[in-house]
Each structure stands twice: as C-alpha cells, then as structure tokens.
Design an enzyme around this catalytic site. Structure first.
Site, PDB file in Angstrom:
ATOM      1  N   LYS A   1       0.571  -1.118  -0.152  1.00  0.00           N
ATOM      2  CA  LYS A   1       0.075  -0.005   0.077  1.00  0.00           C
ATOM      3  C   LYS A   1       0.998   0.928   0.360  1.00  0.00           C
ATOM      4  O   LYS A   1       0.359   1.791  -0.991  1.00  0.00           O
ATOM      5  CB  LYS A   1      -0.652   0.162   1.436  1.00  0.00           C
ATOM      6  CG  LYS A   1      -1.870  -1.106   1.024  1.00  0.00           C
ATOM      7  CD  LYS A   1      -2.938  -1.044   1.866  1.00  0.00           C
ATOM      8  CE  LYS A   1      -4.266  -2.017   2.410  1.00  0.00           C
ATOM      9  NZ  LYS A   1      -5.424  -1.947   3.346  1.00  0.00           N
TER      10      LYS A   1
ATOM     11  N   ASN B   1       5.034  -3.510  10.457  1.00  0.00           N
ATOM     12  CA  ASN B   1       4.206  -3.388  11.701  1.00  0.00           C
ATOM     13  C   ASN B   1       4.825  -2.825  12.441  1.00  0.00           C
ATOM     14  O   ASN B   1       5.743  -2.774  12.805  1.00  0.00           O
ATOM     15  CB  ASN B   1       3.832  -4.542  11.617  1.00  0.00           C
ATOM     16  CG  ASN B   1       2.607  -4.603  12.751  1.00  0.00           C
ATOM     17  OD1 ASN B   1       1.944  -3.987  13.249  1.00  0.00           O
ATOM     18  ND2 ASN B   1       2.349  -6.392  12.808  1.00  0.00           N
TER      19      ASN B   1
ATOM     20  N   ASN C   1      -6.977  -1.562  13.935  1.00  0.00           N
ATOM     21  CA  ASN C   1      -6.460  -2.270  14.875  1.00  0.00           C
ATOM     22  C   ASN C   1      -6.190  -1.582  16.348  1.00  0.00           C
ATOM     23  O   ASN C   1      -5.596   0.029  16.355  1.00  0.00           O
ATOM     24  CB  ASN C   1      -6.044  -3.122  14.271  1.00  0.00           C
ATOM     25  CG  ASN C   1      -4.598  -2.897  14.544  1.00  0.00           C
ATOM     26  OD1 ASN C   1      -3.832  -3.437  15.700  1.00  0.00           O
ATOM     27  ND2 ASN C   1      -4.214  -2.774  13.309  1.00  0.00           N
TER      28      ASN C   1
ATOM     29  N   CYS D   1     -16.224  -9.675   6.748  1.00  0.00           N
ATOM     30  CA  CYS D   1     -15.642  -9.159   7.468  1.00  0.00           C
ATOM     31  C   CYS D   1     -16.031  -7.818   7.441  1.00  0.00           C
ATOM     32  O   CYS D   1     -17.426  -7.127   7.453  1.00  0.00           O
ATOM     33  CB  CYS D   1     -15.007  -8.603   5.630  1.00  0.00           C
ATOM     34  SG  CYS D   1     -16.151  -8.210   4.482  1.00  0.00           S
TER      35      CYS D   1
END
Length: 386
Positions: free
Chosen positions: A116, A139, A173, A239
C-alpha cells in the site's frame, strides 16, 4: 576489478549526489505562487490567504505529517494533504492492495498485489511531485519496528533531526492505536486518532495533546480496557463493511482539522463524531485520566499542570450605545435585547413607514374608527388612508 569497498564508496557518492539534486529541486518549489492562472496548481489554495482565511498558506511547505495506515481513511487523507501541498509526507503500512479494497477511494485495480505504501507513493508523486514522500513498509506493533517508528517520527521533520509536526492515526485495530499512543506520549507529539465503525455508518476523529487532552489509553475502548484479544472478536468468513462515503467524510474531517492545526486558523475539534444514519456530528472535549495506565501520559499530565497559568483578562462589560448617522430612509440600528412593540393600527395592520409624510405615518387618521367591528367597506377606506 572493483572491490566491495569501492562499490560501497560509489554507492555513497551517488547517494550524496541524489540527495543534493533532491534538495535543489525542493528549493525551487518551496515558494508557492499566488498567481491566478490555469497552470498554477496552488492558485486556488493561495486564495485562502488572499481572502483572509489563512495568514500565510505557504507555511504548509514547512510542515511534515506522518500518516499511519494507508487504508480507506489513510489513503484519502494522504491524497488530500498531497493536493494541499504539504512539505513532507511519511507513510506507514505493511498491507498489500487487494481487489477487495476497490470499493474504497484512491487505489486502482492495477495496483493489486503492491504494498500500500509503495502504490500510494507512486500515485501521490504523480499528483504532486513537489511533496517529499517517504514510505515505511512494516508493522509498527512489533518490538523492532516500534523502535524504527519512534525514530521515524522523532527525526522526520522538514529540518534535519526534528520531529514531525503531526501524526495521523488511520489504522483499523486497537493494537496499532495503542502503539501510536505510546510513541506520541513518549515523544510528547500531538496526534489525531481516527476511525470508522465496523458497520461503516459512523466514524470519528480525536485530537490528542499529551497531558492536556485524554490520550487513547485514558478512555480506551472495551477491548483494551478489559484486555480482550481483538482476534477473538472476528468471525471467520465475516468482514467489516466499508463505504467510500463514510471513509471520505472522516478523512475530510481529519484533514480539515489537520490544516487548521498546522496553519493556525479556525477552531480545531478535540473530538468530532459522525453518524451517517441521522447526519449527526457530536463534539466534545476529553480530559486526561489521572489514573491512566500509560506512564508517559501521567508524566505529561504533571508537566502540563506545572505550566504557569495564563490569566484571562476581565472584559469590562459596559453597554455601548449604538451611534449612527441619520439617513433619509429612517433606518435605525437597535439592540437585539430591546423588544420594541411595532406600531399597530386598531385593525391589526402594522403601519408602514411613509418617508414623504413622516409626521403622519404613525398617526391614526382622524376618520379611522377604533371599533374592531367594522365593515369591509370601512376597512378598505382605512387602508387607503394609511
């Protein structure tokens, strides 16, 4: 035959030359043109300055912003900031573009499979080559990557070895949000948290100033407060919903407040929500929790409380009489607090102002009766006299 050491030196030399070229290119575009012509990409942005909304729009070129999460909200946020001419944009994400993302804005089907951040950087550089774009494909919640994230925002300012001006959280998240929260509390950096609900019909942004406003750990969501594993909440084959409309609105709210903060105009919302079902935009202020679990937050709270208090000057509330020049139209300025009853005739009709016959305009004609029981003919005659 060249040795490995020689090759390394050549690479370092080329890197220095590349950095020099980049710096020269940035020097040329640091000055935004306010010239109004079709070929100037900044003319309509600089109009904000001409119209008095922003004092110095060119300051946007000196600002560096980190966008963490380049998904539905983050990609549109990066797009808007790029079009606004931000000086430097630092992107963080580790996901790849999927065809399932095509219901959102920004990414295109031909970018499926690319990271991305790389896909975003390519598009953003095409949109506005003036913006310096850095990508970080990892991450931030892992121990090793968190340290790299700390360094990236601590040293990512326009000037060398200075922090970024603002961090924007566009992640999906709680673990990543808490990582950003910890980093910004530790570095004492202001940041915006943003999010869209799982059903895609609500969202919010929250401005966080360490020690002054509640951090993300001061009033955490249930999954954080109860230490619930977020993965246990996800059901297989199900989802989250996603609407480009909601994502775009939240991104717009986020960038609008980012610009207000960076360029010092308007009022920055500390918390702004959005309910798409009833078009409701709640606002509120969230103060720090003195019992927050984040030790850096508690430290920032003590620092903020130790700051010298600023005395707010007392304004002398004297009633100032409105003064205006007399005019031929008989217009007067009156206070909204004064409730002056209008002149009304016995028939219930408000008497109009007559500039030609001012002395008689508010008088009841001699032949007008004060009896409410009048015939239609008498009423018509009274109206003619008025």
């Amino acid at each position: 035959m060249a040795t490995a050491e020689d090759i390394q030196k050549q690479i370092e030399t080329l890197q220095i030359q590349l950095d020099s070229l980049k710096q020269n290119a940035r020097t040329k575009i640091d000055k935004m043109s306010s010239e109004v012509k079709d070929s100037n990409p900044y003319s309509r942005l600089m109009a904000l300055q001409r119209m008095g909304i922003v004092n110095d729009y060119e300051r946007i070129r000196t600002k560096s912003v980190a966008v963490v999460g380049v998904g539905g909200v983050g990609s549109v946020t990066a797009d808007m900031l790029t079009r606004c001419g931000i000086g430097k944009l630092i992107l963080f994400d580790y996901d790849k573009v999927e065809l399932a993302n095509m219901n959102r804005l920004f990414f295109t089907p031909d970018q499926a499979g690319l990271s991305k951040v790389d896909a975003a950087a390519k598009t953003l550089s095409f949109i506005n080559p003036d913006v310096e774009i850095l990508t970080n494909n990892y991450n931030i919640t892992t121990v090793e990557s968190f340290e790299k994230f700390l360094d990236a925002i601590r040293l990512g300012g326009i000037e060398k070895n200075t922090p970024v001006d603002l961090v924007l959280s566009c992640v999906d998240n709680f673990e990543a949000r808490m990582a950003i929260n910890t980093a910004c509390n530790e570095l004492n950096l202001n940041w915006f948290e943003s999010g869209v609900s799982e059903n895609a019909v609500s969202g919010h942004i929250q401005f966080i100033k360490p020690g002054e406003l509640a951090c993300f750990g001061c009033a955490p969501p249930l999954v954080v407060a109860e230490n619930i594993d977020e993965k246990t909440l996800k059901r297989e084959g199900v989802c989250a919903a996603s609407l480009p409309t909601t994502m775009g609105i939240v991104a717009g709210m986020l960038v609008q407040n980012t610009l207000k903060y960076l360029l010092n105009f308007g009022e920055v919302s500390n918390y702004l929500g959005y309910n798409a079902l009833i078009d409701f935009f709640p606002k509120m202020d969230l103060r720090p929790n003195p019992q927050c679990d984040d030790r850096w937050c508690l430290k920032r709270q003590k620092e903020f409380q130790a700051r010298p208090k600023v005395d707010i000057p007392i304004v002398d509330e004297k009633v100032t009489e409105i003064v205006h020049e007399t005019n031929e139209w008989g217009i007067e300025l009156v206070s909204e607090d004064v409730k002056e009853a209008p002149t009304v005739s016995s028939t219930g009709l408000k008497l109009a102002y007559d500039p030609i016959n001012e002395s008689k305009s508010n008088e009841i004609p001699e032949n007008q009766t004060t009896n409410d029981d009048v015939s239609l003919e008498e009423l018509m005659a009274q109206m003619k006299n008025i």
